[in-house]
Design an enzyme around this catalytic site. Structure first.
Site, PDB file in Angstrom:
ATOM      1  N   SER A   1       0.791  -1.243   0.000  1.00  0.00           N
ATOM      2  CA  SER A   1       0.000   0.000   0.000  1.00  0.00           C
ATOM      3  C   SER A   1       0.820   1.289   0.000  1.00  0.00           C
ATOM      4  O   SER A   1       0.344   2.313   0.459  1.00  0.00           O
ATOM      5  CB  SER A   1      -0.943  -0.010   1.207  1.00  0.00           C
ATOM      6  OG  SER A   1      -0.196  -0.093   2.389  1.00  0.00           O
TER       7      SER A   1
ATOM      8  N   TYR B   1      -0.498   1.574  -7.472  1.00  0.00           N
ATOM      9  CA  TYR B   1      -1.274   1.212  -6.284  1.00  0.00           C
ATOM     10  C   TYR B   1      -2.772   1.372  -6.571  1.00  0.00           C
ATOM     11  O   TYR B   1      -3.571   0.451  -6.373  1.00  0.00           O
ATOM     12  CB  TYR B   1      -0.845   2.078  -5.094  1.00  0.00           C
ATOM     13  CG  TYR B   1      -1.759   1.946  -3.910  1.00  0.00           C
ATOM     14  CD1 TYR B   1      -1.839   0.749  -3.206  1.00  0.00           C
ATOM     15  CD2 TYR B   1      -2.557   3.020  -3.489  1.00  0.00           C
ATOM     16  CE1 TYR B   1      -2.707   0.620  -2.124  1.00  0.00           C
ATOM     17  CE2 TYR B   1      -3.418   2.901  -2.412  1.00  0.00           C
ATOM     18  CZ  TYR B   1      -3.489   1.694  -1.733  1.00  0.00           C
ATOM     19  OH  TYR B   1      -4.346   1.569  -0.671  1.00  0.00           O
TER      20      TYR B   1
END
Ligand code: UDP
Length: 322
Positions: free
Chosen positions: A74, A138
């Site tokens: 993340s 991401y």
């Protein structure tokens, strides 16, 4: 219910697991500890150190009713330098997990998606039907999973909810006497770094960009307390409908500039945050504010904790763990 929490040794996953236990649910945590911490897993949870790609043989024996899927890579910056890692962990990993869930007959899933799926939409606050033009791998990989969930819901009858988190902050100080908060090895987020700078335990805070078209020139973000976020997970799993995929933004519906966050840090700690005004950070957009109308309508959820309470809880966590 008996729930599987992937990523339950991480910041948000550990808070979700703790809240589920506090509400009387049974919790199984899976985490490969690539970024999580074994001691962040709440005491009442059953813990397995495993990657999400290796659940096929074990999942049927666990008897779970639903999964909260938070395991992911993340870091937005890292995703640009190493997209392969993000496609492998977030997309291949999740599709493998989904197939394990099908084999085990687990039909209910709540997925941690992100505001980064939108990129920089033209309209604020951002609604769930805004165009999705992620500007990082991401965001692309989280969007890919959202699309996969829609297909799995339609074709296999899964009951799926993607929760698109905006800026998560704060900590849980649990009834079990333990605190659950942000403990990243390389911390990139504003609030923990500002608290460390204010405490004199970090270097001065780089303030990324002072020339944005906002009221004080710094970026506006929509901050949401991690406990409010965890509560939305409980509501989402109850609201999931077989054959349906819902996408729901989770934010407060209003924003704060970076300078306003630094004011809150000063108010809570009593210390000025030492700042170095710096260039814009690559990939940052000027304003991200969630519309939370759908969360209110579908989940009857509204955030109840404001920025000061996020900073206070994060500060209490910092002092307890340093
Ligand atoms: N930010 C900053 N200095 C830092 C970390 C973040 O000025 O050391 C700014 C960042 O540019 C963004 C906001 O704070 O405008 C929130 O950043 P964070 O990394 O916490 O969350 P993001 O919005 O990137 O998910």
């Amino acid at each position: 219910m008996r729930l599987l929490v992937t990523g339950g040794a991480g910041y948000i996953g550990s808070v979700v697991a703790a809240r589920l236990l506090a509400e009387g649910h049974e919790v199984v945590v899976v985490d490969d500890l690539s970024t999580g911490h074994a001691d962040a897993v709440p005491a009442g949870a059953q813990f397995h150190q495993l990657p999400i790609t290796e659940l096929d043989p074990v999942l049927p024996g666990w008897g779970v009713d639903a999964v909260m899927h938070l395991a992911a890579s993340s870091l937005v910056g890292e995703s640009s330098s190493n997209p392969a890692k993000y496609w492998r962990n977030n997309v291949y990993g999740t599709v493998t997990l989904l197939d394990s869930l099908r084999t085990a007959g687990v039909e209910r899933i709540v997925f941690s998606s992100t505001a980064a799926t939108y990129g920089q939409p033209e309209e604020q606050p951002i609604k769930e039907d805004a165009p999705t033009r992620p500007n990082s791998p991401y965001g692309s990989t989280k969007l890919a999973v959202d699309l996969a969930l829609a297909d799995y819901a339609r074709s296999y009858g899964m009951a799926a909810v993607s929760l698109r988190f905006f800026n998560v902050a704060g900590a849980l100080h649990g009834a079990d006497g333990r605190s659950y908060g942000e403990r990243h090895a390389s911390e990139t987020h504003l609030i923990p770094n500002a608290l460390r700078a204010a405490a004199g335990s970090g270097s001065a805070l780089p303030l990324f960009g002072t020339d944005y078209p906002t009221k004080d020139g710094t970026c506006v973000r929509d901050y949401i307390h991690v406990v409010d976020l965890a509560d939305a997970h409980l509501r989402a799993v109850a609201a999931a409908v077989p054959g349906t995929h819902h996408v729901v933004n989770l934010g407060s519906g209003s924003g704060h500039t970076v300078r306003e966050v630094l004011d809150a840090v000063k108010y809570v700690t009593g210390n000025e945050v030492p700042v170095v005004e710096s260039e814009r950070r690559a990939g940052d957009v000027a304003v991200l504010i969630a519309s939370n109308a759908k969360a209110a309508e579908l989940l009857s959820w509204r955030p109840t904790r404001d920025l000061d309470s996020m900073v206070e809880d994060a500060w209490r966590f910092e002092r307890a763990t340093r």
